[in-house]
Every structure is written in structure tokens, then in C-alpha cells.
Scaffold this active site. Structure first.
Site, PDB file in Angstrom:
ATOM      1  N   ILE A  53       1.675  -6.745   5.977  1.00  0.00           N
ATOM      2  CA  ILE A  53       1.431  -6.020   4.724  1.00  0.00           C
ATOM      3  C   ILE A  53       2.748  -5.280   4.485  1.00  0.00           C
ATOM      4  O   ILE A  53       3.037  -4.289   5.150  1.00  0.00           O
ATOM      5  CB  ILE A  53       0.233  -5.057   4.828  1.00  0.00           C
ATOM      6  CG1 ILE A  53      -1.051  -5.835   5.138  1.00  0.00           C
ATOM      7  CG2 ILE A  53       0.097  -4.269   3.529  1.00  0.00           C
ATOM      8  CD1 ILE A  53      -2.290  -4.965   5.317  1.00  0.00           C
ATOM      9  N   PRO A  54       3.580  -5.801   3.582  1.00  0.00           N
ATOM     10  CA  PRO A  54       5.007  -5.435   3.541  1.00  0.00           C
ATOM     11  C   PRO A  54       5.343  -4.078   2.916  1.00  0.00           C
ATOM     12  O   PRO A  54       6.018  -3.991   1.886  1.00  0.00           O
ATOM     13  CB  PRO A  54       5.618  -6.581   2.750  1.00  0.00           C
ATOM     14  CG  PRO A  54       4.532  -6.982   1.804  1.00  0.00           C
ATOM     15  CD  PRO A  54       3.253  -6.828   2.593  1.00  0.00           C
ATOM     16  N   CYS A  55       4.949  -3.014   3.572  1.00  0.00           N
ATOM     17  CA  CYS A  55       5.268  -1.673   3.083  1.00  0.00           C
ATOM     18  C   CYS A  55       6.768  -1.393   3.146  1.00  0.00           C
ATOM     19  O   CYS A  55       7.258  -0.510   2.441  1.00  0.00           O
ATOM     20  CB  CYS A  55       4.464  -0.618   3.850  1.00  0.00           C
ATOM     21  SG  CYS A  55       4.675  -0.680   5.629  1.00  0.00           S
ATOM     22  N   HIS A  56       7.500  -2.152   3.942  1.00  0.00           N
ATOM     23  CA  HIS A  56       8.949  -1.958   4.035  1.00  0.00           C
ATOM     24  C   HIS A  56       9.662  -2.361   2.743  1.00  0.00           C
ATOM     25  O   HIS A  56      10.821  -2.010   2.558  1.00  0.00           O
ATOM     26  CB  HIS A  56       9.524  -2.732   5.228  1.00  0.00           C
ATOM     27  CG  HIS A  56       9.338  -4.219   5.138  1.00  0.00           C
ATOM     28  ND1 HIS A  56       8.136  -4.821   5.443  1.00  0.00           N
ATOM     29  CD2 HIS A  56      10.184  -5.206   4.774  1.00  0.00           C
ATOM     30  CE1 HIS A  56       8.257  -6.131   5.275  1.00  0.00           C
ATOM     31  NE2 HIS A  56       9.495  -6.383   4.867  1.00  0.00           N
TER      32      HIS A  56
END
Length: 159
Positions: free
Chosen positions: A124-127
Site C-alpha cells: 500500500i504505497p504510502c511512500h
């Protein structure tokens, strides 16, 4: 819960499984993260698949993950995390734009808090969320790791 600790180019990571789905993926240590429990360590098919996919991601050969996810959070957090899953590999957006996409333009701070509580790092690409000014902002795993991953995803364009 079942857990697996594995090595990555950015340090050790902890993958957590519940009911046949990934419920957590954390750098060790990580703000809001879990710590390994030796009594829960096991190499399940799912956890080994997560490790293999993460190794392929870090090698630059995987851009889309295909493991079942079951992150635990509030309905608002779930909505934010679902929106994060729609972000393509290598694309970055601001917290404000993410809030706008959720039809919550005045909830930027709440959106940022939900992003920061994401229990499934990288997949889950919060970066991929950056400040409105284009600068890197906080990351629960560390801003240095965020910069490394964005550099990987954007073909070596340093942040």
C-alpha cells in the site's frame, strides 16, 4: 497471527499474516509498527510469497503486487489506503491531491494521519505521497527509505 522477518536492502522487515491475508508489513523498527514475536515466526506460503515479491520489488523487477491484503483500520483509514492502492508505480501525489481525490479537500491532515498509519508498507504505497511543494515529507519507516524507493521507482531520479 503469523509473522516472518526477512532482510531487504533497506533493513529487516516484518510481514504479518492473519486469516490467509497480509495484515502488516513493517520496517524494523518503524513508527506505528509491530515488533517480531519469536512465538509467531513461521514460513507460510503467503509470507514467503510476500518476501519473494518484496525482493523482486527491491531488485526493480516487480511493479505490481498480488498478495491478498487485510489491513485493519477505521473506515476512513481503509478509504485512504484503498486510494493509495490506485497510485501507479513511480507516480507521486501530494497529501492535498489525495484528499481531493477522496472528496475530502479540507481533510488533508486527517488523510496524512491515515497515510502515516498504513500497516502494509510499500504494497500500500504510502511512500508515494509527498508535500504540496514537491518535497519529501515524513515516512513511518524513515524519509531515507522513502527517498530510496522513489528513486528506484522513478528510474534513478534522486529526490
Amino acid at each position: 497471527m503469523k509473522q516472518l522477518v526477512f532482510s531487504s536492502p533497506l533493513g529487516d522487515m516484518l510481514a504479518c499474516e492473519t486469516d490467509g491475508a497480509l495484515c502488516g508489513l513493517y520496517f524494523l523498527p518503524q513508527k506505528h509498527g509491530r515488533m517480531p514475536d519469536p512465538a509467531l515466526q513461521v514460513r507460510t506460503e503467503l509470507l514467503m510469497a510476500v518476501e519473494a515479491q518484496m525482493q523482486a520489488y527491491f531488485a526493480g523487477t516487480l511493479t505490481v503486487f498480488d498478495v491478498p491484503l487485510q489491513p485493519v483500520g477505521t473506515a476512513f483509514q481503509q478509504a485512504v489506503w484503498k486510494a493509495l492502492l490506485a497510485l501507479p508505480y513511480g507516480e507521486t501525489i501530494s497529501y492535498q491531491l489525495l484528499a481531493d481525490r477522496l472528496d475530502k479537500p479540507t481533510a488533508t491532515r486527517a488523510v496524512a494521519n491515515a497515510v502515516g498509519r498504513n500497516p502494509v508498507s510499500i504494497i500500500i504505497p504510502c511512500h508515494r505521497i509527498i508535500g504540496s511543494n514537491g518535497k519529501l515529507t515524513g515516512y513511518a519507516g524513515g524519509v531515507d527509505k522513502k527517498a530510496w524507493m522513489l528513486n528506484l521507482e522513478q528510474g534513478g531520479q534522486l529526490f
